[in-house]
Write a protein that holds these residues in place. Sequence first.
Motif, PDB file in Angstrom:
ATOM      1  N   GLU A   1       0.766  -1.146   0.094  1.00 59.94           N
ATOM      2  CA  GLU A   1       0.156   0.237  -0.011  1.00 59.94           C
ATOM      3  C   GLU A   1       0.935   1.325  -0.099  1.00 59.94           C
ATOM      4  O   GLU A   1       0.606   2.134  -0.556  1.00 59.94           O
ATOM      5  CB  GLU A   1      -0.849  -0.151   1.320  1.00 59.94           C
ATOM      6  CG  GLU A   1      -1.730   1.217   1.213  1.00 59.94           C
ATOM      7  CD  GLU A   1      -2.458   1.409   2.521  1.00 59.94           C
ATOM      8  OE1 GLU A   1      -3.135   2.556   2.890  1.00 59.94           O
ATOM      9  OE2 GLU A   1      -2.534   0.356   3.333  1.00 59.94           O
ATOM     10  N   LEU A   2       1.906   1.157   0.839  1.00 57.80           N
ATOM     11  CA  LEU A   2       2.912   2.477   0.813  1.00 57.80           C
ATOM     12  C   LEU A   2       3.463   2.636  -0.299  1.00 57.80           C
ATOM     13  O   LEU A   2       3.532   3.660  -1.018  1.00 57.80           O
ATOM     14  CB  LEU A   2       3.808   2.300   1.910  1.00 57.80           C
ATOM     15  CG  LEU A   2       4.834   3.294   2.027  1.00 57.80           C
ATOM     16  CD1 LEU A   2       4.282   4.666   2.366  1.00 57.80           C
ATOM     17  CD2 LEU A   2       5.838   3.110   3.150  1.00 57.80           C
ATOM     18  N   LEU A   3       3.870   1.579  -1.051  1.00 63.62           N
ATOM     19  CA  LEU A   3       4.546   1.548  -2.240  1.00 63.62           C
ATOM     20  C   LEU A   3       3.694   2.148  -3.387  1.00 63.62           C
ATOM     21  O   LEU A   3       4.203   2.931  -4.484  1.00 63.62           O
ATOM     22  CB  LEU A   3       5.404   0.523  -2.614  1.00 63.62           C
ATOM     23  CG  LEU A   3       6.424   0.124  -1.580  1.00 63.62           C
ATOM     24  CD1 LEU A   3       7.034  -1.369  -2.029  1.00 63.62           C
ATOM     25  CD2 LEU A   3       7.540   1.138  -1.775  1.00 63.62           C
ATOM     26  N   ALA A   4       2.504   1.706  -3.246  1.00 61.29           N
ATOM     27  CA  ALA A   4       1.578   2.103  -4.205  1.00 61.29           C
ATOM     28  C   ALA A   4       0.945   3.539  -4.480  1.00 61.29           C
ATOM     29  O   ALA A   4       0.521   3.857  -5.445  1.00 61.29           O
ATOM     30  CB  ALA A   4       0.335   1.091  -4.349  1.00 61.29           C
ATOM     31  N   LEU A   5       1.467   4.303  -3.286  1.00 66.23           N
ATOM     32  CA  LEU A   5       1.021   5.623  -3.091  1.00 66.23           C
ATOM     33  C   LEU A   5       1.649   6.420  -4.109  1.00 66.23           C
ATOM     34  O   LEU A   5       1.317   7.735  -4.416  1.00 66.23           O
ATOM     35  CB  LEU A   5       1.081   6.155  -1.827  1.00 66.23           C
ATOM     36  CG  LEU A   5       0.330   5.532  -0.736  1.00 66.23           C
ATOM     37  CD1 LEU A   5       0.664   6.039   0.524  1.00 66.23           C
ATOM     38  CD2 LEU A   5      -1.163   5.702  -1.012  1.00 66.23           C
ATOM     39  N   GLY A   6       2.827   6.182  -4.870  1.00 66.79           N
ATOM     40  CA  GLY A   6       3.522   6.860  -5.712  1.00 66.79           C
ATOM     41  C   GLY A   6       4.270   8.102  -5.092  1.00 66.79           C
ATOM     42  O   GLY A   6       4.500   9.124  -5.612  1.00 66.79           O
ATOM     43  N   LEU A   7       5.049   7.895  -3.845  1.00 68.17           N
ATOM     44  CA  LEU A   7       5.399   8.954  -3.057  1.00 68.17           C
ATOM     45  C   LEU A   7       6.932   9.132  -3.847  1.00 68.17           C
ATOM     46  O   LEU A   7       7.364   8.100  -4.452  1.00 68.17           O
ATOM     47  CB  LEU A   7       5.554   8.664  -1.688  1.00 68.17           C
ATOM     48  CG  LEU A   7       4.229   8.143  -1.076  1.00 68.17           C
ATOM     49  CD1 LEU A   7       4.216   7.851   0.464  1.00 68.17           C
ATOM     50  CD2 LEU A   7       3.408   9.529  -1.139  1.00 68.17           C
ATOM     51  N   GLU A   8       7.517  10.235  -3.740  1.00 65.85           N
ATOM     52  CA  GLU A   8       8.831  10.505  -3.833  1.00 65.85           C
ATOM     53  C   GLU A   8       9.707   9.648  -2.652  1.00 65.85           C
ATOM     54  O   GLU A   8       9.290   9.217  -1.736  1.00 65.85           O
ATOM     55  CB  GLU A   8       9.150  11.962  -3.792  1.00 65.85           C
ATOM     56  CG  GLU A   8       8.450  12.792  -4.717  1.00 65.85           C
ATOM     57  CD  GLU A   8       8.773  12.510  -6.011  1.00 65.85           C
ATOM     58  OE1 GLU A   8       9.849  12.384  -6.035  1.00 65.85           O
ATOM     59  OE2 GLU A   8       8.054  12.813  -7.054  1.00 65.85           O
ATOM     60  N   GLU A   9      11.014   9.454  -3.307  1.00 65.86           N
ATOM     61  CA  GLU A   9      12.196   8.909  -2.291  1.00 65.86           C
ATOM     62  C   GLU A   9      12.117   9.522  -1.174  1.00 65.86           C
ATOM     63  O   GLU A   9      12.335   8.636  -0.005  1.00 65.86           O
ATOM     64  CB  GLU A   9      13.337   8.613  -3.021  1.00 65.86           C
ATOM     65  CG  GLU A   9      14.295   7.624  -2.163  1.00 65.86           C
ATOM     66  CD  GLU A   9      13.636   6.164  -2.004  1.00 65.86           C
ATOM     67  OE1 GLU A   9      13.755   5.951  -0.553  1.00 65.86           O
ATOM     68  OE2 GLU A   9      12.831   5.833  -2.800  1.00 65.86           O
ATOM     69  N   ALA A  10      12.216  10.729  -1.157  1.00 67.30           N
ATOM     70  CA  ALA A  10      12.268  11.418   0.464  1.00 67.30           C
ATOM     71  C   ALA A  10      11.044  10.952   1.143  1.00 67.30           C
ATOM     72  O   ALA A  10      11.415  10.997   2.383  1.00 67.30           O
ATOM     73  CB  ALA A  10      12.135  12.906   0.032  1.00 67.30           C
ATOM     74  N   ASP A  11      10.049  10.896   0.602  1.00 69.05           N
ATOM     75  CA  ASP A  11       8.728  10.489   1.575  1.00 69.05           C
ATOM     76  C   ASP A  11       8.778   8.935   2.064  1.00 69.05           C
ATOM     77  O   ASP A  11       8.450   8.635   3.041  1.00 69.05           O
ATOM     78  CB  ASP A  11       7.479  10.593   0.688  1.00 69.05           C
ATOM     79  CG  ASP A  11       7.226  12.014   0.336  1.00 69.05           C
ATOM     80  OD1 ASP A  11       7.376  13.031   1.009  1.00 69.05           O
ATOM     81  OD2 ASP A  11       6.588  12.261  -0.795  1.00 69.05           O
ATOM     82  N   HIS A  12       9.496   8.138   1.355  1.00 70.38           N
ATOM     83  CA  HIS A  12       9.889   6.831   1.746  1.00 70.38           C
ATOM     84  C   HIS A  12      10.748   7.023   3.068  1.00 70.38           C
ATOM     85  O   HIS A  12      10.458   6.182   3.929  1.00 70.38           O
ATOM     86  CB  HIS A  12      10.357   6.016   0.453  1.00 70.38           C
ATOM     87  CG  HIS A  12       9.325   5.670  -0.605  1.00 70.38           C
ATOM     88  ND1 HIS A  12       9.857   5.442  -1.766  1.00 70.38           N
ATOM     89  CD2 HIS A  12       7.875   5.394  -0.556  1.00 70.38           C
ATOM     90  CE1 HIS A  12       8.529   5.057  -2.399  1.00 70.38           C
ATOM     91  NE2 HIS A  12       7.555   5.412  -1.710  1.00 70.38           N
TER      92      HIS A  12
END
Length: 224
Positions: A175-186
């Motif tokens: 779910e977290l990875l599917a959000l399409g976040l920037e690497e800084a957000d990861h």
Amino acid sequence: MSMKPIDFDRRYGELDQVVSAYLGQPADDEQDRPSRALQAYLRHTWHTRPWALPVAEQQLRAYAHNPPGRLRQRLGEFYPVPDIGLPESEIQGWLLLLADHIKQSVENGEVPRPSPLPDTHWEWHARFPELGQFLGGWFSQDMPDEFTDHEAAVRDFADSTDRTLVARLVGEIRELLALGLEEADHALAVAELGMELEPPGDHSAGSWLSTVADELSGFGAEYA
């Protein structure tokens, strides 16, 4: 003697959820605007446990109107409101204001829109509880003293954890990875969720989480 868990939950369980959302956040609610902390609580609860909102309102009002007296305090049968930065004389009014905001949200159907990125530390852990348990429990600063490397820690988690919980963790990572976040957000996500170490090797936080999800899915196939 402290309260039994079922009695505590019946009287204060949802009250505790609301107040816990304020830890590390200012209790700056106003009559026409709920605080950032309360907005995070409302957003998460509306989309996961909407039935809990009327319970929260009732428990907030009951506590504000009937604060624990000396006997209940001596017996330990009360909810100790954590320090949220307000004078004790303002706590009652603040609790009633929170109850009013929750009541208005329910009665008017004011459902906060989902947010790709949790807004507070509490919301991160409420939304990704198993990932928080995994990162905080297996990847604290003590990890190098217990395991030879990150992979060994992942394997220990897989070997010692119920398969249902492993599956939930994999789902939360996906779910977290599917959000399409920037690497800084990861990187922000793993820090908020309790990881105190850098990812191994040349991995970024996102690529390492993807690898972990693949490995844990493989463990599931191995033990099926």
